[in-house]
Design a protein around this motif. Structure first.
Motif, PDB file in Angstrom:
ATOM      1  N   MET A 138       0.842  -1.197   0.000  1.00  0.00           N
ATOM      2  CA  MET A 138       0.000   0.000   0.000  1.00  0.00           C
ATOM      3  C   MET A 138       0.881   1.252   0.000  1.00  0.00           C
ATOM      4  N   VAL A 139       0.266   2.391  -0.336  1.00  0.00           N
ATOM      5  CA  VAL A 139       1.018   3.648  -0.387  1.00  0.00           C
ATOM      6  C   VAL A 139       0.472   4.617   0.661  1.00  0.00           C
ATOM      7  N   GLY A 140       1.362   5.196   1.459  1.00  0.00           N
ATOM      8  CA  GLY A 140       0.979   6.227   2.427  1.00  0.00           C
ATOM      9  C   GLY A 140       1.368   7.599   1.887  1.00  0.00           C
ATOM     10  N   ILE A 141       0.464   8.558   2.001  1.00  0.00           N
ATOM     11  CA  ILE A 141       0.734   9.911   1.500  1.00  0.00           C
ATOM     12  C   ILE A 141       0.480  10.934   2.602  1.00  0.00           C
ATOM     13  N   ASP A 142       1.521  11.713   2.926  1.00  0.00           N
ATOM     14  CA  ASP A 142       1.379  12.830   3.857  1.00  0.00           C
ATOM     15  C   ASP A 142       1.311  14.084   2.983  1.00  0.00           C
ATOM     16  N   PRO A 143       0.088  14.580   2.716  1.00  0.00           N
ATOM     17  CA  PRO A 143      -0.038  15.622   1.699  1.00  0.00           C
ATOM     18  C   PRO A 143       0.625  16.935   2.085  1.00  0.00           C
ATOM     19  N   GLY A 144       1.160  17.622   1.082  1.00  0.00           N
ATOM     20  CA  GLY A 144       1.790  18.921   1.279  1.00  0.00           C
ATOM     21  C   GLY A 144       2.147  19.489  -0.070  1.00  0.00           C
ATOM     22  N   LEU A 145       2.270  20.796  -0.128  1.00  0.00           N
ATOM     23  CA  LEU A 145       2.533  21.464  -1.394  1.00  0.00           C
ATOM     24  C   LEU A 145       4.042  21.646  -1.576  1.00  0.00           C
ATOM     25  N   THR A 146       4.717  22.047  -0.502  1.00  0.00           N
ATOM     26  CA  THR A 146       6.168  22.247  -0.565  1.00  0.00           C
ATOM     27  C   THR A 146       6.894  20.908  -0.402  1.00  0.00           C
ATOM     28  N   ARG A 147       6.391  20.081   0.503  1.00  0.00           N
ATOM     29  CA  ARG A 147       6.925  18.733   0.720  1.00  0.00           C
ATOM     30  C   ARG A 147       5.768  17.776   0.924  1.00  0.00           C
ATOM     31  N   CYS A 148       5.642  16.795   0.043  1.00  0.00           N
ATOM     32  CA  CYS A 148       4.583  15.778   0.149  1.00  0.00           C
ATOM     33  C   CYS A 148       5.276  14.436   0.353  1.00  0.00           C
ATOM     34  N   GLY A 149       5.059  13.820   1.516  1.00  0.00           N
ATOM     35  CA  GLY A 149       5.691  12.531   1.806  1.00  0.00           C
ATOM     36  C   GLY A 149       4.948  11.393   1.129  1.00  0.00           C
ATOM     37  N   VAL A 150       5.690  10.444   0.562  1.00  0.00           N
ATOM     38  CA  VAL A 150       5.044   9.275  -0.055  1.00  0.00           C
ATOM     39  C   VAL A 150       5.888   8.042   0.262  1.00  0.00           C
ATOM     40  N   LEU A 158       5.534   7.052   6.086  1.00  0.00           N
ATOM     41  CA  LEU A 158       5.797   5.679   6.526  1.00  0.00           C
ATOM     42  C   LEU A 158       4.859   5.296   7.671  1.00  0.00           C
ATOM     43  N   ALA A 159       4.648   6.225   8.609  1.00  0.00           N
ATOM     44  CA  ALA A 159       3.760   5.966   9.753  1.00  0.00           C
ATOM     45  C   ALA A 159       2.325   5.723   9.272  1.00  0.00           C
ATOM     46  N   LEU A 160       1.882   6.494   8.278  1.00  0.00           N
ATOM     47  CA  LEU A 160       0.550   6.288   7.691  1.00  0.00           C
ATOM     48  C   LEU A 160       0.441   4.884   7.120  1.00  0.00           C
ATOM     49  N   GLY A 161       1.505   4.469   6.443  1.00  0.00           N
ATOM     50  CA  GLY A 161       1.522   3.129   5.851  1.00  0.00           C
ATOM     51  C   GLY A 161       1.424   2.051   6.919  1.00  0.00           C
ATOM     52  N   ILE A 162       2.193   2.216   7.987  1.00  0.00           N
ATOM     53  CA  ILE A 162       2.168   1.232   9.090  1.00  0.00           C
ATOM     54  C   ILE A 162       0.776   1.211   9.731  1.00  0.00           C
ATOM     55  N   CYS A 163       0.247   2.397   9.985  1.00  0.00           N
ATOM     56  CA  CYS A 163      -1.097   2.526  10.563  1.00  0.00           C
ATOM     57  C   CYS A 163      -2.104   1.755   9.710  1.00  0.00           C
ATOM     58  N   HIS A 164      -2.011   1.918   8.411  1.00  0.00           N
ATOM     59  CA  HIS A 164      -2.980   1.271   7.526  1.00  0.00           C
ATOM     60  C   HIS A 164      -2.832  -0.246   7.513  1.00  0.00           C
ATOM     61  N   VAL A 165      -1.601  -0.745   7.395  1.00  0.00           N
ATOM     62  CA  VAL A 165      -1.470  -2.208   7.311  1.00  0.00           C
ATOM     63  C   VAL A 165      -1.828  -2.864   8.649  1.00  0.00           C
TER      64      VAL A 165
END
Lengths: 177, 177
Positions: free
Chosen positions: A1-13, A144-151
């Motif tokens: 799965m893919v975790g996305i921390d949305p942001g305009l200047t920096r978007c984590g994926v 990464l934390a979003l991804g862990i949370c989801h799985v």
């Protein structure tokens, strides 16, 4: 799965593999960056197209996106919300089910404490994924934390998202009349 | 040009023709609607695709979008910001320059009062465009008002947007590494 921390200047994926009760694995993590000086529509286009490339490359079974709240940094919250809008659009376009998590759900999942600070989240992400060095910047750790949370919360939440996606995929977009 | 009043449940879109100092003309106006019960990513996809169709159909020289503030309705502001994100993306994708206006800039342009209420805005839009009946709902009137605001403030603002769009069109989106 893919975790996305949305942001305009920096978007984590981040791309995470795992299932409830097992150690998760990080397959890839990066930050999509756009220049604050560029026109807003081109920044959103750059974020959207980069995330679409990630989804095409990794073909995830789900996308987890951090829910944006007005309580967060007021100066940047609108850009963050717009970035989350184009992230969701990219997932919707490719038919990938979306799960939204609040920051406290994510913190609770990885640290056991919904009010953990960034340092704790980064430390636990590093430990859980058995990384040699802590992920930097914080946006990468958050993805990464979003991804862990989801799985880990996984199964039930995901089945609901799939059902919702299938139920609403029927109706088409509006057209100019 | 095309005026867009972003929204997830109701997104106003209007096509306005005119120039500073001349009566503006309305060529088309409508509301893009999405069902609150559908998955967020499919609602955003529907708004994006409908607006893209409008832009392809009318090939505007500019798009004016209402700027979203946190001060507005907190319950719906995130959906509104996400809808504005996909509206800007649609314009950016088609290379149409974007101008953003605050609600008070729009109100001031059409009524002379930056704090005018919805009734006054609708009344002035109806008069300025010589419509037989007031546009309904308010989102349609707001999209028309944005269009009038843009064509009247026009020239200078638009030249800046074109220059900004050209300046930032060079850099490409990020890619997975």
């Amino acid at each position: 799965m893919v975790g996305i921390d949305p942001g305009l200047t920096r978007c984590g994926v981040a791309v995470i593999e795992g299932e409830p009760g097992r150690p998760p694995r990080s397959l890839a993590v990066d930050i999509v960056r756009t220049e604050p000086g560029r026109a807003l529509e081109h920044r959103l286009l750059a974020v959207h197209d980069a995330l679409s490339d990630w989804l095409r490359t990794y073909q995830p079974d789900a996308v987890a996106v951090e829910r944006v709240f007005t309580q967060t940094n007021v100066r940047t919250v609108m850009g963050t919300a717009q970035a989350s809008g184009v992230a969701l659009l990219a997932a919707g376009r490719q038919g990938v089910p979306v799960a939204l998590y609040t920051p406290s759900e994510v913190k609770a999942a990885v640290t056991g404490n919904g009010r953990a600070d960034k340092r704790q989240v980064t430390a636990m992400v590093t430990r859980l994924l058995r990384l040699e060095t802590p992920p930097r910047p914080a946006d990468a750790a958050d993805a990464l934390a979003l991804g862990i949370c989801h799985v880990w919360r996984g199964a039930a939440h995901h089945r609901l998202a799939v059902a919702a996606a299938q139920a609403s995929a029927g109706a088409g977009p509006g057209m100019p009349r």
